[in-house]
Scaffold this motif. Structure first.
Motif, PDB file in Angstrom:
ATOM      1  N   GLU C  44       0.826  -1.210   0.000  1.00  0.00           N
ATOM      2  CA  GLU C  44       0.000   0.000   0.000  1.00  0.00           C
ATOM      3  C   GLU C  44       0.863   1.265   0.000  1.00  0.00           C
ATOM      4  O   GLU C  44       0.531   2.265  -0.633  1.00  0.00           O
ATOM      5  N   VAL C  47       2.285   2.255  -3.453  1.00  0.00           N
ATOM      6  CA  VAL C  47       1.237   2.905  -4.249  1.00  0.00           C
ATOM      7  C   VAL C  47       0.968   4.319  -3.730  1.00  0.00           C
ATOM      8  O   VAL C  47       0.880   5.268  -4.512  1.00  0.00           O
ATOM      9  N   ALA C  94      -6.263   4.805  -3.796  1.00  0.00           N
ATOM     10  CA  ALA C  94      -5.760   3.519  -3.306  1.00  0.00           C
ATOM     11  C   ALA C  94      -6.814   2.432  -3.471  1.00  0.00           C
ATOM     12  O   ALA C  94      -6.501   1.291  -3.816  1.00  0.00           O
ATOM     13  N   GLY C  97      -7.362   1.620  -7.341  1.00  0.00           N
ATOM     14  CA  GLY C  97      -6.230   0.927  -7.962  1.00  0.00           C
ATOM     15  C   GLY C  97      -6.315  -0.588  -7.883  1.00  0.00           C
ATOM     16  O   GLY C  97      -5.532  -1.305  -8.497  1.00  0.00           O
ATOM     17  N   MET C  98      -7.275  -1.106  -7.110  1.00  0.00           N
ATOM     18  CA  MET C  98      -7.348  -2.548  -6.922  1.00  0.00           C
ATOM     19  C   MET C  98      -8.172  -3.282  -7.978  1.00  0.00           C
ATOM     20  O   MET C  98      -8.099  -4.494  -8.072  1.00  0.00           O
ATOM     21  N   ILE C 100      -7.932  -3.582 -11.103  1.00  0.00           N
ATOM     22  CA  ILE C 100      -7.265  -4.020 -12.322  1.00  0.00           C
ATOM     23  C   ILE C 100      -7.069  -5.535 -12.349  1.00  0.00           C
ATOM     24  O   ILE C 100      -7.208  -6.170 -13.376  1.00  0.00           O
ATOM     25  N   CYS C 101      -6.751  -6.100 -11.215  1.00  0.00           N
ATOM     26  CA  CYS C 101      -6.499  -7.556 -11.183  1.00  0.00           C
ATOM     27  C   CYS C 101      -7.765  -8.340 -10.803  1.00  0.00           C
ATOM     28  O   CYS C 101      -8.593  -7.827 -10.106  1.00  0.00           O
TER      29      CYS C 101
ATOM     30  N   PHE D   3      -2.543  -7.758  -4.703  1.00  0.00           N
ATOM     31  CA  PHE D   3      -2.045  -7.284  -5.992  1.00  0.00           C
ATOM     32  C   PHE D   3      -2.301  -5.785  -6.166  1.00  0.00           C
ATOM     33  O   PHE D   3      -3.361  -5.285  -5.787  1.00  0.00           O
ATOM     34  N   ARG D   4      -1.336  -5.090  -6.766  1.00  0.00           N
ATOM     35  CA  ARG D   4      -1.531  -3.694  -7.158  1.00  0.00           C
ATOM     36  C   ARG D   4      -0.800  -3.449  -8.469  1.00  0.00           C
ATOM     37  O   ARG D   4       0.189  -4.142  -8.759  1.00  0.00           O
ATOM     38  N   ILE D   5      -1.262  -2.470  -9.232  1.00  0.00           N
ATOM     39  CA  ILE D   5      -0.534  -2.078 -10.442  1.00  0.00           C
ATOM     40  C   ILE D   5      -0.380  -0.566 -10.453  1.00  0.00           C
ATOM     41  O   ILE D   5      -1.317   0.163 -10.100  1.00  0.00           O
ATOM     42  N   ILE D   6       0.824  -0.085 -10.757  1.00  0.00           N
ATOM     43  CA  ILE D   6       1.077   1.359 -10.876  1.00  0.00           C
ATOM     44  C   ILE D   6       1.424   1.627 -12.329  1.00  0.00           C
ATOM     45  O   ILE D   6       2.402   1.072 -12.845  1.00  0.00           O
ATOM     46  N   ALA D  13       8.616   6.465  -6.484  1.00  0.00           N
ATOM     47  CA  ALA D  13       8.144   5.111  -6.201  1.00  0.00           C
ATOM     48  C   ALA D  13       9.142   4.068  -6.689  1.00  0.00           C
ATOM     49  O   ALA D  13       9.378   3.056  -6.022  1.00  0.00           O
ATOM     50  N   LEU D  37       2.723  -5.122  -8.394  1.00  0.00           N
ATOM     51  CA  LEU D  37       3.215  -5.470  -7.059  1.00  0.00           C
ATOM     52  C   LEU D  37       2.414  -6.662  -6.524  1.00  0.00           C
ATOM     53  O   LEU D  37       1.191  -6.693  -6.659  1.00  0.00           O
ATOM     54  N   GLU D  84       0.020  -6.712 -16.579  1.00  0.00           N
ATOM     55  CA  GLU D  84      -1.323  -7.193 -16.234  1.00  0.00           C
ATOM     56  C   GLU D  84      -1.458  -8.694 -16.493  1.00  0.00           C
ATOM     57  O   GLU D  84      -2.046  -9.423 -15.701  1.00  0.00           O
ATOM     58  N   LEU D  87       0.443 -10.641 -13.762  1.00  0.00           N
ATOM     59  CA  LEU D  87      -0.309 -10.641 -12.500  1.00  0.00           C
ATOM     60  C   LEU D  87      -1.477 -11.630 -12.574  1.00  0.00           C
ATOM     61  O   LEU D  87      -1.742 -12.366 -11.624  1.00  0.00           O
ATOM     62  N   ARG D  88      -2.172 -11.634 -13.737  1.00  0.00           N
ATOM     63  CA  ARG D  88      -3.295 -12.562 -13.905  1.00  0.00           C
ATOM     64  C   ARG D  88      -2.828 -14.030 -13.833  1.00  0.00           C
ATOM     65  O   ARG D  88      -3.477 -14.861 -13.209  1.00  0.00           O
ATOM     66  N   LYS D  91      -2.206 -14.963 -10.218  1.00  0.00           N
ATOM     67  CA  LYS D  91      -3.485 -15.134  -9.527  1.00  0.00           C
ATOM     68  C   LYS D  91      -4.128 -16.491  -9.851  1.00  0.00           C
ATOM     69  O   LYS D  91      -4.596 -17.197  -8.961  1.00  0.00           O
TER      70      LYS D  91
END
Lengths: 101, 101, 101, 101, 101, 101
Positions: C44, C47, C94, C97-98, C100-101, D3-6, D13, D37, D84, D87-88, D91
């Motif tokens: 977190e 981000v 924040a 941003g979640m 996407i996955c 999971f997060r994506i920037i 960062a 992430l 992406e 990450l998928r 998962k």
């Protein structure tokens, strides 16, 4: 807070405590007939150490936890009656000390 | 957050705190009639330190936790009335400081 | 995630943060009228740091936790309005941003 | 696992991640359009690192947690579509990998 | 507290324990037919070590946990019957030792 | 206890494990067709290491956790059938090993 008392502690148990003590004191406690153990969070242990220091006939050592700065265990050496009395003091006064704030 | 106050702290309790203080300050606090203790997570302790620094008649020290960078305990030295007043300030303002976000 | 804001921070509170900052930057932030604090798990905080870096008028520092590699606190310096706006950005983005996955 | 994506990560960062990476690799990842992430316990992260390494178009770095030996965060650099997709993969395959035992 | 016993321990398991022992003792335990393991918080482990030290036919080693000062595992070496008897002693006396305070 | 198996592990995943192994052994395991991972508390991992050491066709490495002394992950290298068999052994015998005390 948690409490334990060891009567006539073995050399092995004393060694485990002495390897981890916080103070630089080199002399061993004058009486090791019994050892009282108190475990808790740091704020509780500072208060418990103060109460034990003010009790008579006991020697107090803070035992280092997972890192040198983190005290999580207090060892109180002395004759059995004095150690029991110091542990009882900590138990009673620790609760009463909270009503100020 | 948790609060404790020690009146007329013993030398042993003061030693435990001084062995772990974060600042490089070498002089001892001018008045050690009482010591207030505040424990919490780091974000709360930064706010509490700020409130205590703005109170009068007290000296503030952050006490290092399980590793040097992680502050979990605040020690506030001064006369009993000033320490009690600083602790009360922290208690009241810490809650109120959250409504901004 | 947890949020706090300190207006007109005392030198003591700023010292506590500066003693623990992760970057090698030596200049102090240009404006320290207010400091915003954000605490959370490492994923977190990365981000949040990115969102704060993209906000205007603020300086971002990651504050080290229990070990040098563990960032658990973010300090955001600037004028009060900019700090409040950066904190609001983190809070809103924040969550978004979640998805996407 | 979390999971997060920037997208278009800020230099700040990226710096936070690079200061904490586990590998000795000195060159920066060829593409940093996005960074994914993944955070979890060590056993999950070893499996996730293996899945990400087998994906195309991404560079994987393990980010050190509270102590150098404990990896809790994985950073996956690349163009947005590749990140992406990696990450998928993590998962989906992380769950399926458990039915062997 | 948690208990395990390994009969005829492999060299690999003994190596894992010996790499982490707290004492400076260099000789290996005289009998390694079996090894008993006890895991718990530090206060419990000091008491358990004392009980094991007072048992006959066994050698006691404290195994260091996540940092050198934090003992969380006790290894008790000896013939199978002696190790089982020492573990039974710890189990019974650890509960009874609490009624003093 | 938690279990995972990685078939045909990538070089990146092997590197992550090898950077953290506890033993001083320098040669790589003779067969790395698959790697089994077991994670748990220290007392469980010592027992699991012993069971794995007694299985045939596998090489066992303890992977260090948050500090050098804290083993939280076991990596078992070998051909797929041997690794699966060793993981099954750990799963079955770890439960049965508890009825002694």
């Amino acid at each position: 807070m948690e409490f334990r008392i060891i009567k006539a502690p073995s050399q092995g148990a004393i060694d485990i405590l002495m390897r981890r003590k916080g103070s630089a004191r080199t002399e061993t406690p004058p009486c090791m007939e019994a050892v009282g153990l108190v475990q808790g969070r740091m704020i509780e242990m500072v208060v418990a150490a103060d109460i034990a220091e003010k009790a008579v006939g006991v020697t107090v050592e803070d035992i280092r936890g997972s890192c040198p700065q983190n005290m999580i265990l207090l060892a109180i050496f002395g004759d059995t009656a004095s150690v029991e009395s110091a542990l009882r003091d900590i138990k009673n006064k620790a609760e009463e000390g909270m009503d100020i704030c």
